[in-house]
Design an enzyme around this catalytic site. Sequence first.
Site, PDB file in Angstrom:
ATOM      1  N   GLU A 133       0.824  -1.210   0.000  1.00  0.00           N
ATOM      2  CA  GLU A 133       0.000   0.000   0.000  1.00  0.00           C
ATOM      3  C   GLU A 133       0.858   1.259   0.000  1.00  0.00           C
ATOM      4  O   GLU A 133       1.943   1.277   0.594  1.00  0.00           O
ATOM      5  CB  GLU A 133      -0.876   0.043   1.259  1.00  0.00           C
ATOM      6  CG  GLU A 133      -1.919  -1.036   1.343  1.00  0.00           C
ATOM      7  CD  GLU A 133      -2.690  -0.967   2.655  1.00  0.00           C
ATOM      8  OE1 GLU A 133      -3.604  -1.775   2.823  1.00  0.00           O
ATOM      9  OE2 GLU A 133      -2.363  -0.115   3.516  1.00  0.00           O
ATOM     10  N   CYS A 154       2.781   8.478   2.148  1.00  0.00           N
ATOM     11  CA  CYS A 154       3.175   7.468   3.128  1.00  0.00           C
ATOM     12  C   CYS A 154       3.581   6.215   2.365  1.00  0.00           C
ATOM     13  O   CYS A 154       2.768   5.635   1.629  1.00  0.00           O
ATOM     14  CB  CYS A 154       2.009   7.168   4.070  1.00  0.00           C
ATOM     15  SG  CYS A 154       2.398   5.929   5.328  1.00  0.00           S
ATOM     16  N   CYS A 186       4.735  -7.593   7.782  1.00  0.00           N
ATOM     17  CA  CYS A 186       5.543  -7.104   8.905  1.00  0.00           C
ATOM     18  C   CYS A 186       5.671  -8.210   9.936  1.00  0.00           C
ATOM     19  O   CYS A 186       4.722  -8.962  10.171  1.00  0.00           O
ATOM     20  CB  CYS A 186       4.861  -5.879   9.519  1.00  0.00           C
ATOM     21  SG  CYS A 186       5.800  -5.105  10.865  1.00  0.00           S
ATOM     22  N   CYS A 219       2.483  -5.938  16.159  1.00  0.00           N
ATOM     23  CA  CYS A 219       1.662  -5.033  16.976  1.00  0.00           C
ATOM     24  C   CYS A 219       0.208  -5.497  16.932  1.00  0.00           C
ATOM     25  O   CYS A 219      -0.338  -5.742  15.851  1.00  0.00           O
ATOM     26  CB  CYS A 219       1.785  -3.602  16.481  1.00  0.00           C
ATOM     27  SG  CYS A 219       3.473  -2.947  16.571  1.00  0.00           S
ATOM     28  N   CYS A 248      -2.616  -3.608  14.683  1.00  0.00           N
ATOM     29  CA  CYS A 248      -2.258  -3.187  13.320  1.00  0.00           C
ATOM     30  C   CYS A 248      -2.576  -4.264  12.284  1.00  0.00           C
ATOM     31  O   CYS A 248      -2.256  -5.447  12.490  1.00  0.00           O
ATOM     32  CB  CYS A 248      -0.766  -2.849  13.284  1.00  0.00           C
ATOM     33  SG  CYS A 248      -0.195  -2.270  11.672  1.00  0.00           S
ATOM     34  N   CYS A 301      -3.501   1.296   8.251  1.00  0.00           N
ATOM     35  CA  CYS A 301      -2.333   0.759   7.569  1.00  0.00           C
ATOM     36  C   CYS A 301      -2.480  -0.748   7.393  1.00  0.00           C
ATOM     37  O   CYS A 301      -2.683  -1.480   8.354  1.00  0.00           O
ATOM     38  CB  CYS A 301      -1.079   1.085   8.381  1.00  0.00           C
ATOM     39  SG  CYS A 301       0.435   0.624   7.554  1.00  0.00           S
TER      40      CYS A 301
END
Length: 370
Positions: A112, A125, A132, A136, A139, A356
Amino acid sequence: MEQEILKPVTEKKRVKKEKPVLQESIYSLLPKDLEQWLKDNGEKSFRAKQIFDWLYVKRVGSFEEMSNLSKGLRDKLAASFALSTLSTLVKQESKDGTIKFLFQLQDGYSIETVLMRHDYGNSICVTTQVGCRIGCTFCASTLGGLKRHLLAGEIVEQVVKVQRQLDELDERVSSVVIMGIGEPFDNYDNMMQFLRIINHDQSLNIGARHITVSTSGIVPKIYKFADEELQINFAVSLHAPNQEARQKLMPIAKAYKLNELLDAVKYYTEKTGRRVSFEYGLMSGQNDSTDVANELADLIKDIKCHVNLIPINYVPERDYVRTSRSSIFAFERTLKDRGINVTIRREQGSDIAAACGQLRAQEREEETAH
């Protein structure tokens, strides 16, 4: 009666799927890198400046359009480099002007990139990884884990692709934030190459003070980044004022304790003379009370810093609920009363997949399923 002959059952061997070879992006190169390549390939090094002009000023879509280069050189470039490694899968536009892109990479994975419009200009951004590994708990980027690091050119091309959209409006990218999918410091070398490229005056020439890098807190890389002594803005995702609460929200806190993180942040502010921004996502009932705000103020009162309060976007796969407006303002007021520099991030893209990693999770379930 004819007897049926049974064939022996043989187990099928599992064929290991080979990873596709990624063609090097020409956007991964600094002028000095391209000059060296030209020399190695029997070409004049001054051609690098011409090529950079085609890439970053004229922003052409193919090597064939580089009309002041010989056919032989254009063929060499096309054989050695990819000029396009991203294709647009989805483009969502918000009523507030925010545009979110889902790009497909050479190997079929997706990332993205977001264009945000502000009074002071257009900000992009960018993403640094496919997925990832940080984990977290609030997220969407971590859904499905880490697939791979992005190459420097794949990060640069995100900016170039969005800039081409802005060219149609006679506008330009004025700032870049490295806060998309992934942990930038987990892909440190490619991130640093990206920074050097977009900052270069022959490239996009985006000023260092108009670039922000964010980390979840990989402590050794914070020291390394401080020693680079760049004028780039630096942000740390904090989200909690104590070890226990932070560890619950951010598993990385198990590896790098809060006190170790703050020591690294202090080293950064002392080494560079620059302040750090603490990103603080507000989650109802988790970290948004005035008592927590006071605890946060105690924690950071001696650090040259700014707190950016972020009302989190709802993610269906996560359990956290957005903090109420009254609690957001009470938290902000508490910090201000304690002498902490604080702002509330303006909400953007609330009518599209704003969080995100959320658009990728919606569109590419095969990538983000556990």
